[in-house]
Design a protein around this motif. Structure first.
Motif, PDB file in Angstrom:
ATOM      1  N   UNK A  64      12.908  39.321  17.180  1.00  0.00           N
ATOM      2  CA  UNK A  64      13.985  38.536  17.784  1.00  0.00           C
ATOM      3  C   UNK A  64      14.763  39.347  18.822  1.00  0.00           C
ATOM      4  N   UNK A  65      14.760  38.853  20.050  1.00  0.00           N
ATOM      5  CA  UNK A  65      15.513  39.487  21.119  1.00  0.00           C
ATOM      6  C   UNK A  65      14.851  40.721  21.687  1.00  0.00           C
ATOM      7  N   UNK A  66      13.700  41.068  21.214  1.00  0.00           N
ATOM      8  CA  UNK A  66      12.987  42.250  21.692  1.00  0.00           C
ATOM      9  C   UNK A  66      11.588  41.831  22.128  1.00  0.00           C
ATOM     10  N   UNK A  67      10.746  42.818  22.416  1.00  0.00           N
ATOM     11  CA  UNK A  67       9.387  42.501  22.821  1.00  0.00           C
ATOM     12  C   UNK A  67       8.681  41.749  21.691  1.00  0.00           C
ATOM     13  N   UNK A  68       7.821  40.840  22.091  1.00  0.00           N
ATOM     14  CA  UNK A  68       7.141  40.015  21.111  1.00  0.00           C
ATOM     15  C   UNK A  68       5.734  40.560  20.867  1.00  0.00           C
ATOM     16  N   UNK A  69       5.436  40.762  19.615  1.00  0.00           N
ATOM     17  CA  UNK A  69       4.120  41.223  19.178  1.00  0.00           C
ATOM     18  C   UNK A  69       3.763  40.468  17.912  1.00  0.00           C
ATOM     19  N   UNK A  70       2.477  40.311  17.636  1.00  0.00           N
ATOM     20  CA  UNK A  70       2.123  39.822  16.304  1.00  0.00           C
ATOM     21  C   UNK A  70       2.560  40.862  15.266  1.00  0.00           C
ATOM     22  N   UNK A  71       2.705  40.450  14.038  1.00  0.00           N
ATOM     23  CA  UNK A  71       3.110  41.393  12.997  1.00  0.00           C
ATOM     24  C   UNK A  71       2.035  42.468  12.873  1.00  0.00           C
TER      25      UNK A  71
END
Length: 195
Positions: A64-71
């Motif tokens: 949330x609010x940061x870079x998006x990556x899969x888990x």
């Protein structure tokens, strides 16, 4: 730059600890660049992520609010590229340690990440936001998979840009009203004002 598999690198050697030379090379490559390329399990492409080098690992925050990556879980492939040329310097397999929020290890990693975070919009609430909605992970190198060879003139080996409606991979589109046309119009206007 041509990426070559590490000499003598096989499936059994993927589990062996890094040699001191390999560990130093990984640390040097990762600490010189703010971005590494991570290939999460089950994906075909690497994804650029900003990070810091902390506790002999690649520390990153995503969610949330940061870079998006899969888990990220288990083991992931990481590629460090040259900051100057973009060429692959070293690739390695890393074990993902997902840190529990507000533990001493999480606090240390969050402190380092917070100081390295550029363009933060909510510095005061950043750590609480990370604790509640983001994931802080340490990618601990366990084996070198690719070691680069070459010099500055060696091609980078990068993949072509994915196409899409917002991608311009050829000649830039025509722009109406170039700077020259605007400069001529302003010059004419100034000449008219002086007369």
């Amino acid at each position: 730059m041509t990426a070559q598999p590490a000499p003598g690198h096989g499936q059994q050697q993927l589990r062996r600890p890094l040699s001191p030379v390999e560990a130093a090379l990984v640390a040097e490559a990762c600490s010189r660049s703010d971005v590494v390329w991570v290939k999460p399990g089950g994906t075909a492409r690497y994804q650029a992520v900003w990070h810091t080098w902390h506790d002999d690992a690649v520390a990153l925050v995503y969610g949330a609010g940061e870079q998006m990556l899969p888990v990220l879980t288990g083991e992931v492939e990481v590629m460090a590229r040259s900051k100057d040329t973009g060429a692959a310097v070293i690739g390695f397999l890393a074990h993902v340690d997902t840190l529990t929020s507000h533990t001493p290890e999480w606090d240390a990693a969050a402190t380092v990440l917070s100081t390295a975070r550029l363009n933060a919009v909510d510095v005061a609430q950043q750590r609480e936001r990370w604790a509640s909605g983001a994931v802080v992970s340490l990618l601990r190198p366990i084996a070198v998979t690719v070691a680069a060879q070459g010099d500055d003139s060696t091609p980078t080996g990068s993949l072509p840009v994915l196409g899409g409606p917002g991608t311009t991979t050829e000649k830039p589109p025509f722009h109406l009203g170039s700077r020259l046309r605007r400069a001529l119009r302003l010059r004419r206007r100034n000449d008219d004002d002086q007369n």
